[in-house]
Motif scaffolding. Structure first.
Motif, PDB file in Angstrom:
ATOM      1  N   PRO A 148       1.031  -1.179  -0.149  1.00 27.38           N
ATOM      2  CA  PRO A 148      -0.091  -0.083  -0.021  1.00 27.38           C
ATOM      3  C   PRO A 148       0.923   1.371   0.013  1.00 27.38           C
ATOM      4  O   PRO A 148       0.402   2.216  -0.495  1.00 27.38           O
ATOM      5  CB  PRO A 148      -0.839  -0.050   1.223  1.00 27.38           C
ATOM      6  CG  PRO A 148      -0.632  -1.506   1.600  1.00 27.38           C
ATOM      7  CD  PRO A 148       0.605  -2.253   1.127  1.00 27.38           C
ATOM      8  N   ASP A 149       2.066   1.475   0.576  1.00 30.69           N
ATOM      9  CA  ASP A 149       2.951   2.464   0.515  1.00 30.69           C
ATOM     10  C   ASP A 149       3.347   2.806  -0.749  1.00 30.69           C
ATOM     11  O   ASP A 149       3.407   4.091  -1.236  1.00 30.69           O
ATOM     12  CB  ASP A 149       4.234   2.159   1.439  1.00 30.69           C
ATOM     13  CG  ASP A 149       3.884   1.752   2.765  1.00 30.69           C
ATOM     14  OD1 ASP A 149       2.910   2.338   3.266  1.00 30.69           O
ATOM     15  OD2 ASP A 149       4.741   1.443   3.610  1.00 30.69           O
ATOM     16  N   ILE A 150       3.304   1.897  -1.618  1.00 29.00           N
ATOM     17  CA  ILE A 150       3.985   2.100  -3.106  1.00 29.00           C
ATOM     18  C   ILE A 150       2.709   2.240  -3.969  1.00 29.00           C
ATOM     19  O   ILE A 150       2.836   3.071  -4.798  1.00 29.00           O
ATOM     20  CB  ILE A 150       4.901   0.920  -3.411  1.00 29.00           C
ATOM     21  CG1 ILE A 150       6.297   1.168  -2.674  1.00 29.00           C
ATOM     22  CG2 ILE A 150       5.309   1.153  -4.820  1.00 29.00           C
ATOM     23  CD1 ILE A 150       7.220  -0.053  -2.795  1.00 29.00           C
ATOM     24  N   ARG A 151       1.867   1.426  -3.932  1.00 34.72           N
ATOM     25  CA  ARG A 151       0.680   1.243  -4.989  1.00 34.72           C
ATOM     26  C   ARG A 151      -0.371   1.907  -4.448  1.00 34.72           C
ATOM     27  O   ARG A 151      -1.470   1.905  -5.189  1.00 34.72           O
ATOM     28  CB  ARG A 151       0.488  -0.204  -5.248  1.00 34.72           C
ATOM     29  CG  ARG A 151       1.591  -0.706  -6.135  1.00 34.72           C
ATOM     30  CD  ARG A 151       1.722  -0.050  -7.780  1.00 34.72           C
ATOM     31  NE  ARG A 151       0.264  -0.200  -8.197  1.00 34.72           N
ATOM     32  CZ  ARG A 151       0.036   0.171  -9.215  1.00 34.72           C
ATOM     33  NH1 ARG A 151       1.050   0.738 -10.172  1.00 34.72           N
ATOM     34  NH2 ARG A 151      -1.227   0.030  -9.775  1.00 34.72           N
ATOM     35  N   GLY A 152      -0.598   2.304  -3.147  1.00 34.73           N
ATOM     36  CA  GLY A 152      -1.921   2.821  -2.623  1.00 34.73           C
ATOM     37  C   GLY A 152      -2.702   1.761  -1.987  1.00 34.73           C
ATOM     38  O   GLY A 152      -2.261   0.564  -1.662  1.00 34.73           O
ATOM     39  N   LYS A 153      -3.881   1.914  -1.793  1.00 31.91           N
ATOM     40  CA  LYS A 153      -4.991   0.933  -1.035  1.00 31.91           C
ATOM     41  C   LYS A 153      -5.055  -0.303  -2.009  1.00 31.91           C
ATOM     42  O   LYS A 153      -5.192  -0.305  -3.133  1.00 31.91           O
ATOM     43  CB  LYS A 153      -6.069   1.671  -0.442  1.00 31.91           C
ATOM     44  CG  LYS A 153      -5.960   2.566   0.474  1.00 31.91           C
ATOM     45  CD  LYS A 153      -5.413   2.213   1.798  1.00 31.91           C
ATOM     46  CE  LYS A 153      -5.180   3.307   2.711  1.00 31.91           C
ATOM     47  NZ  LYS A 153      -4.255   3.017   3.616  1.00 31.91           N
ATOM     48  N   PRO A 154      -5.074  -1.436  -1.229  1.00 32.51           N
ATOM     49  CA  PRO A 154      -5.197  -2.678  -2.003  1.00 32.51           C
ATOM     50  C   PRO A 154      -6.578  -2.710  -2.792  1.00 32.51           C
ATOM     51  O   PRO A 154      -6.505  -3.376  -3.920  1.00 32.51           O
ATOM     52  CB  PRO A 154      -5.381  -3.773  -1.083  1.00 32.51           C
ATOM     53  CG  PRO A 154      -4.372  -3.424   0.183  1.00 32.51           C
ATOM     54  CD  PRO A 154      -4.492  -1.845   0.193  1.00 32.51           C
ATOM     55  N   LYS A 155      -7.479  -2.044  -2.539  1.00 35.82           N
ATOM     56  CA  LYS A 155      -8.830  -2.120  -3.222  1.00 35.82           C
ATOM     57  C   LYS A 155      -8.516  -1.519  -4.965  1.00 35.82           C
ATOM     58  O   LYS A 155      -9.304  -1.806  -5.653  1.00 35.82           O
ATOM     59  CB  LYS A 155      -9.816  -1.293  -2.617  1.00 35.82           C
ATOM     60  CG  LYS A 155      -9.546   0.210  -2.862  1.00 35.82           C
ATOM     61  CD  LYS A 155     -10.805   1.180  -2.019  1.00 35.82           C
ATOM     62  CE  LYS A 155     -10.376   2.483  -2.052  1.00 35.82           C
ATOM     63  NZ  LYS A 155     -11.469   3.216  -1.262  1.00 35.82           N
ATOM     64  N   ILE A 156      -7.345  -0.832  -5.049  1.00 35.20           N
ATOM     65  CA  ILE A 156      -7.412  -0.353  -6.447  1.00 35.20           C
ATOM     66  C   ILE A 156      -6.916  -1.452  -7.449  1.00 35.20           C
ATOM     67  O   ILE A 156      -6.875  -1.227  -8.606  1.00 35.20           O
ATOM     68  CB  ILE A 156      -6.356   0.879  -6.526  1.00 35.20           C
ATOM     69  CG1 ILE A 156      -4.820   0.428  -6.149  1.00 35.20           C
ATOM     70  CG2 ILE A 156      -6.750   2.009  -5.839  1.00 35.20           C
ATOM     71  CD1 ILE A 156      -3.855   1.287  -6.524  1.00 35.20           C
ATOM     72  N   PHE A 157      -6.552  -2.692  -7.071  1.00 44.20           N
ATOM     73  CA  PHE A 157      -5.898  -3.890  -7.528  1.00 44.20           C
ATOM     74  C   PHE A 157      -7.196  -4.820  -8.010  1.00 44.20           C
ATOM     75  O   PHE A 157      -6.933  -5.354  -8.994  1.00 44.20           O
ATOM     76  CB  PHE A 157      -5.056  -4.722  -6.960  1.00 44.20           C
ATOM     77  CG  PHE A 157      -3.783  -4.008  -6.250  1.00 44.20           C
ATOM     78  CD1 PHE A 157      -3.034  -3.194  -7.263  1.00 44.20           C
ATOM     79  CD2 PHE A 157      -3.514  -3.723  -5.013  1.00 44.20           C
ATOM     80  CE1 PHE A 157      -2.049  -2.436  -6.763  1.00 44.20           C
ATOM     81  CE2 PHE A 157      -2.375  -2.986  -4.738  1.00 44.20           C
ATOM     82  CZ  PHE A 157      -1.716  -2.491  -5.473  1.00 44.20           C
ATOM     83  N   SER A 158      -8.318  -4.640  -7.352  1.00 42.69           N
ATOM     84  CA  SER A 158      -9.480  -5.138  -7.780  1.00 42.69           C
ATOM     85  C   SER A 158     -10.125  -4.806  -8.836  1.00 42.69           C
ATOM     86  O   SER A 158      -9.977  -3.723  -9.271  1.00 42.69           O
ATOM     87  CB  SER A 158     -10.414  -5.413  -6.529  1.00 42.69           C
ATOM     88  OG  SER A 158     -10.962  -4.101  -6.331  1.00 42.69           O
TER      89      SER A 158
END
Length: 115
Positions: free
Chosen positions: A103-113
């Motif tokens: 999450p530090d690098i890519r943001g919150k995990p929900k953006i991957f779904s």
């Protein structure tokens, strides 16, 4: 992390730094050995890190870690990998550490779904 003949960097210029970057991208799952990479470019470790940061804006270690995270994010989002499988595929041996820095690098995990 052996260098292939094709991408073996020589000299100290930007071409050598780009060859190192290409090697990191091709072998993102393998741990990057700053000592071996520096020896292959005939630079000191600190000179290699400085030069790499000048060219790409990140230290060699930071760039390598971020490229692994971005690849894992692609695996999670587009290939429907589980987080654990993605972490191991890109070379992380500690899934807990991977989950903390994702999450530090890519943001919150929900953006991957998938939307």
């Amino acid at each position: 992390m052996p260098l292939s003949r094709r991408s073996k960097p020589r000299g100290k210029g930007p071409k050598a730094i780009c060859a190192i970057r290409n090697q990191l991208i091709q072998n993102f799952a393998a741990p990057a050995s700053l000592k071996k990479l520096a020896a292959s470019t005939h630079m000191s470790e600190s000179k290699l890190n400085r030069s790499f940061k000048q060219v790409f804006g990140h230290s060699l270690g930071s760039y390598h870690q971020k490229s692994r995270i971005y690849r894992a994010a692609e695996l999670i989002r587009y290939r429907h990998y589980f987080v654990t499988a993605a972490a191991f595929t890109v070379g992380f041996s500690n899934v807990s550490h991977f989950s903390r820095i994702l999450p530090d690098i890519r943001g919150k995990p929900k953006i991957f779904s998938a939307e």
